[in-house]
Write an enzyme that holds these catalytic residues in place. Structure first.
Site, PDB file in Angstrom:
ATOM      1  N   ARG A 222       0.829  -0.953  -0.426  1.00 14.61           N
ATOM      2  CA  ARG A 222      -0.010   0.511   0.139  1.00 14.61           C
ATOM      3  C   ARG A 222       1.221   1.437  -0.037  1.00 14.61           C
ATOM      4  O   ARG A 222       2.263   1.094   0.155  1.00 14.61           O
ATOM      5  CB  ARG A 222      -1.058   0.130   0.958  1.00 14.61           C
ATOM      6  CG  ARG A 222      -2.312  -0.937   1.058  1.00 14.61           C
ATOM      7  CD  ARG A 222      -3.062  -0.655  -0.176  1.00 14.61           C
ATOM      8  NE  ARG A 222      -4.150  -1.573  -0.144  1.00 14.61           N
ATOM      9  CZ  ARG A 222      -4.133  -2.338  -0.896  1.00 14.61           C
ATOM     10  NH1 ARG A 222      -3.288  -2.756  -1.913  1.00 14.61           N
ATOM     11  NH2 ARG A 222      -4.930  -3.322  -1.049  1.00 14.61           N
ATOM     12  N   HIS A 270      -2.251   1.197  -9.821  1.00 19.78           N
ATOM     13  CA  HIS A 270      -2.399  -0.323  -8.919  1.00 19.78           C
ATOM     14  C   HIS A 270      -3.156  -1.107 -10.316  1.00 19.78           C
ATOM     15  O   HIS A 270      -4.482  -1.507  -9.577  1.00 19.78           O
ATOM     16  CB  HIS A 270      -3.425   0.396  -7.727  1.00 19.78           C
ATOM     17  CG  HIS A 270      -3.987  -0.087  -6.332  1.00 19.78           C
ATOM     18  ND1 HIS A 270      -4.482  -0.068  -5.187  1.00 19.78           N
ATOM     19  CD2 HIS A 270      -3.966  -1.735  -6.679  1.00 19.78           C
ATOM     20  CE1 HIS A 270      -4.468  -0.913  -4.776  1.00 19.78           C
ATOM     21  NE2 HIS A 270      -3.916  -2.306  -4.776  1.00 19.78           N
TER      22      HIS A 270
HETATM   23  P1  NDP Z   1      -1.656 -12.288   3.910  1.00 20.37           P
HETATM   24  O1  NDP Z   1      -2.528 -11.738   4.976  1.00 20.37           O
HETATM   25  O2  NDP Z   1      -1.928 -13.688   3.140  1.00 20.37           O
HETATM   26  O3  NDP Z   1      -0.361 -12.665   4.465  1.00 20.37           O
HETATM   27  C1  NDP Z   1       0.064 -10.900   4.932  1.00 20.37           C
HETATM   28  C2  NDP Z   1       1.681 -11.568   5.090  1.00 20.37           C
HETATM   29  O4  NDP Z   1       2.137 -10.293   6.402  1.00 20.37           O
HETATM   30  C3  NDP Z   1       1.835 -12.234   6.357  1.00 20.37           C
HETATM   31  O5  NDP Z   1       3.042 -12.988   6.022  1.00 20.37           O
HETATM   32  C4  NDP Z   1       2.385 -11.397   7.782  1.00 20.37           C
HETATM   33  O6  NDP Z   1       3.067 -11.985   9.118  1.00 20.37           O
HETATM   34  C5  NDP Z   1       2.678 -10.335   6.738  1.00 20.37           C
HETATM   35  N1  NDP Z   1       2.923  -9.336   7.794  1.00 20.37           N
HETATM   36  C6  NDP Z   1       1.533  -8.511   8.391  1.00 20.37           C
HETATM   37  N2  NDP Z   1       1.836  -7.743   9.302  1.00 20.37           N
HETATM   38  C7  NDP Z   1       3.284  -7.690   9.755  1.00 20.37           C
HETATM   39  C8  NDP Z   1       4.257  -7.044  11.027  1.00 20.37           C
HETATM   40  N3  NDP Z   1       3.765  -6.137  11.078  1.00 20.37           N
HETATM   41  N4  NDP Z   1       5.524  -7.517  10.448  1.00 20.37           N
HETATM   42  C9  NDP Z   1       5.862  -8.520  10.156  1.00 20.37           C
HETATM   43  N5  NDP Z   1       5.271  -8.961   8.683  1.00 20.37           N
HETATM   44  C10 NDP Z   1       3.745  -8.869   8.906  1.00 20.37           C
HETATM   45  O7  NDP Z   1      -2.005 -10.719   2.790  1.00 20.37           O
HETATM   46  P2  NDP Z   1      -1.423 -10.944   1.037  1.00 20.37           P
HETATM   47  O8  NDP Z   1      -0.370 -11.822   0.642  1.00 20.37           O
HETATM   48  O9  NDP Z   1      -2.548 -12.363   0.477  1.00 20.37           O
HETATM   49  O10 NDP Z   1      -1.329 -10.210   0.670  1.00 20.37           O
HETATM   50  C11 NDP Z   1      -1.040  -8.946   0.994  1.00 20.37           C
HETATM   51  C12 NDP Z   1      -1.288  -7.370   1.118  1.00 20.37           C
HETATM   52  O11 NDP Z   1      -0.354  -7.459  -0.688  1.00 20.37           O
HETATM   53  C13 NDP Z   1      -2.350  -7.249   0.629  1.00 20.37           C
HETATM   54  O12 NDP Z   1      -2.868  -6.715   1.627  1.00 20.37           O
HETATM   55  C14 NDP Z   1      -2.401  -6.041  -0.744  1.00 20.37           C
HETATM   56  O13 NDP Z   1      -1.878  -4.661   0.751  1.00 20.37           O
HETATM   57  C15 NDP Z   1      -1.263  -6.408  -1.006  1.00 20.37           C
HETATM   58  N6  NDP Z   1      -2.314  -6.430  -2.959  1.00 20.37           N
HETATM   59  C16 NDP Z   1      -1.278  -6.009  -3.841  1.00 20.37           C
HETATM   60  C17 NDP Z   1      -2.381  -6.120  -4.965  1.00 20.37           C
HETATM   61  C18 NDP Z   1      -1.973  -4.824  -5.859  1.00 20.37           C
HETATM   62  O14 NDP Z   1      -2.425  -5.258  -7.537  1.00 20.37           O
HETATM   63  N7  NDP Z   1      -0.936  -4.783  -5.894  1.00 20.37           N
HETATM   64  C19 NDP Z   1      -2.742  -7.357  -5.143  1.00 20.37           C
HETATM   65  C20 NDP Z   1      -3.230  -8.376  -4.074  1.00 20.37           C
HETATM   66  C21 NDP Z   1      -2.619  -8.215  -2.790  1.00 20.37           C
HETATM   67  P3  NDP Z   1       2.196 -13.942   9.367  1.00 20.37           P
HETATM   68  O15 NDP Z   1       2.914 -14.826   8.170  1.00 20.37           O
HETATM   69  O16 NDP Z   1       3.108 -13.846  10.590  1.00 20.37           O
HETATM   70  O17 NDP Z   1       1.316 -13.498   9.716  1.00 20.37           O
HETATM   71  C1  OXD Z   2      -5.690  -5.265  -3.401  1.00 21.06           C
HETATM   72  C2  OXD Z   2      -5.971  -6.311  -4.945  1.00 21.06           C
HETATM   73  O1  OXD Z   2      -5.726  -6.140  -2.283  1.00 21.06           O
HETATM   74  O2  OXD Z   2      -5.904  -5.526  -5.685  1.00 21.06           O
HETATM   75  O3  OXD Z   2      -4.594  -4.264  -3.841  1.00 21.06           O
HETATM   76  O4  OXD Z   2      -6.402  -7.199  -4.350  1.00 21.06           O
END
Ligand code: NDP
Ligand code: OXD
Length: 307
Positions: A222, A270
Site C-alpha cells: 500500500r 494499482h
Molecule cells: P496475507 O494476509 O496472506 O499475508 C500477510 C503477510 O504479511 C504475512 O506473512 C504476515 O505475517 C505479514 N505481516 C503482517 N503484519 C506484519 C508485521 N507487522 N510485520 C511483519 N510481517 C507482517 O496477505 P496477502 O499476501 O494476501 O496480501 C498482502 C497485501 O498485498 C495485501 O494486504 C495488499 O495490500 C497487497 N496486494 C496488492 C495487490 C496489488 O495489485 N497491488 C494485489 C494483492 C495484494 P505472518 O505470516 O506472520 O502472519
Molecule cells: C489489492 C488487490 O488488495 O488488488 O490491492 O487485491
C-alpha cells in the site's frame, strides 16, 4: 438475504453477470440500487461509500473484492459484530507473481536500456546486473506464490513476516533485526505486506540505508507503507537505485506528483494484480453461502491483528 456489490468507480457489469450466471436465484443488488437496505446480508466491497454500512441493519459480513482489507478495518460505520473477509484467490496471486517477476527481470537484464537502444538503432551488448537475491516483506498468500515463481528461476528468495512462521522451505526472518538483515541481502526488495498500524511507513530511510547499492525496491503493498520523501532522498544515493511503485498514498496519483517524472521510478496504476470476474464471482458466492450458513466468510480477517 440479499447480496450487494458496492464498488463505486469500478465497472461491475461483468462481475454482476458472472454472479447471475453462477447463481440465478441470488438476490443481487448493485450499489447505488440497493433496494430495501434491511434485506442486505453481505456486501462485496471496494472503496465503498462512507456511511454505507450503518444503513444496512441486517448486515452479517463484508468481503473485500481484493486481497487488502485496510479500507474496511476500522471503518466507523462497520459494527464490530460484522465479519470481514477478503478474496485472495489463486489467479490474483499468480497475476501478482507474474508482475513481480516481469519488473525484476526487466531490471536484472536491463531490458529498458535495450528498448532505448532499439529506438536509437544502436547495437550495444549490455551485461545484465548480477543474479539478484530477492527479499519478500510478507510471506502470506501473495508472498508464497511469488516466492515459488522466483525459485523457478533458481533465484535466492528470503522472507520477512510477523510470526516467524516458516513458509514452504523459505528462509524467514522476523522482528526489526530480521527486517534489516533481509533488506541488506536483497538486490530486489518487494513489499507484500498488509497495511496495519505496525507496517505503516516502514519503507523508510532506516530501511533504505540497509539496501545494497543499485538495488530495486518494489512496492505493491500500500502507498502508506512508503515514506515518499525518504525514497526520493535514498534514490539520490543509489540505495535503492530504482523503485517500481504500483500503490500510492493518494490514488490516482496527483498530476503534480514528482513520482510521475522521476527517472528512477516506474509507476503502474494499482493494477499489479487483477483477478478475473469469474474468480471473484465464484469466491464471493462461496463466501456469501458460508455467511448465510452461519460460518465465517472466506479469508476471514482478524480485526485485532489488522489483516
Ligand atoms: P496475507 O494476509 O496472506 O499475508 C500477510 C503477510 O504479511 C504475512 O506473512 C504476515 O505475517 C505479514 N505481516 C503482517 N503484519 C506484519 C508485521 N507487522 N510485520 C511483519 N510481517 C507482517 O496477505 P496477502 O499476501 O494476501 O496480501 C498482502 C497485501 O498485498 C495485501 O494486504 C495488499 O495490500 C497487497 N496486494 C496488492 C495487490 C496489488 O495489485 N497491488 C494485489 C494483492 C495484494 P505472518 O505470516 O506472520 O502472519
Ligand atoms: C489489492 C488487490 O488488495 O488488488 O490491492 O487485491
Amino acid at each position: 438475504m440479499s447480496f450487494l456489490i458496492a464498488t463505486p468507480g469500478r465497472d461491475s457489469t461483468e462481475l454482476a453477470a458472472s454472479l447471475r450466471r453462477l447463481a440465478p436465484e441470488l438476490d443481487l443488488r448493485v450499489w447505488p440500487d440497493c433496494g430495501d437496505r434491511s434485506e442486505i446480508r453481505f456486501v462485496l466491497a471496494w472503496n465503498p461509500p462512507e456511511q454505507l454500512f450503518s444503513e444496512l441493519p441486517g448486515l452479517r459480513a463484508v468481503s473485500s473484492l481484493g486481497a487488502g482489507v485496510d479500507g474496511l478495518i476500522n471503518r466507523p460505520d462497520l459494527d464490530p459484530a460484522v465479519q470481514i473477509g477478503r478474496l485472495a484467490g489463486p489467479r490474483l496471486a499468480a497475476d501478482l507473481a507474474a508482475y513481480l517477476v516481469a519488473v525484476t527481470v526487466e531490471h536484472w537484464k536491463r531490458l529498458d536500456n535495450f528498448r532505448d537502444d532499439q529506438r536509437a538503432a544502436r547495437w550495444h551488448t549490455r551485461l545484465p546486473r548480477p543474479t539478484p537475491s530477492i527479499g519478500l516483506l510478507g510471506t502470506g498468500v501473495m508472498g508464497r506464490k511469488t516466492a515459488g515463481a522466483f525459485r523457478a528461476l533458481d533465484l535466492e528468495v528470503i522472507g520477512w513476516n510477523r510470526s516467524g512462521a516458516a513458509a514452504e522451505g523459505l528462509e524467514v526472518h522476523c522482528g526489526p533485526d530480521g527486517l534489516h538483515q533481509v533488506a541488506a541481502r536483497s538486490d530486489v526488495l518487494i513489499n507484500l505486506l498488509p497495511l496495519t498500524p505496525d507496517t505503516r511507513g516502514m519503507l523508510d530511510a532506516a530501511l533504505f540505508q540497509q539496501m545494497p547499492q543499485d538495488s530495486l525496491l518494489i512496492n505493491v503493498g500500500r502507498g502508506a507503507h512508503l515514506n515518499e520523501r525518504d525514497l526520493l532522498t535514498a534514490l539520490d544515493s543509489n540505495q535503492p537505485g530504482q523503485a517500481v511503485l504500483d500503490v500510492f498514498e493518494i490514488e490516482p496519483l496527483p498530476q503534480s506528483h514528482p513520482f510521475w517524472t522521476h527517472p528512477n521510478i516506474r509507476t503502474t496504476p494499482h493494477c499489479a494484480a487483477l483477478s478475473t470476474a469469474d474468480e471473484v464471482a465464484r469466491m464471493a458466492l462461496e463466501s456469501y453461502r458460508r455467511v448465510i450458513a452461519g460460518e465465517p466468510p472466506l479469508g476471514e480477517v482478524d480485526r485485532e491483528r489488522g489483516y
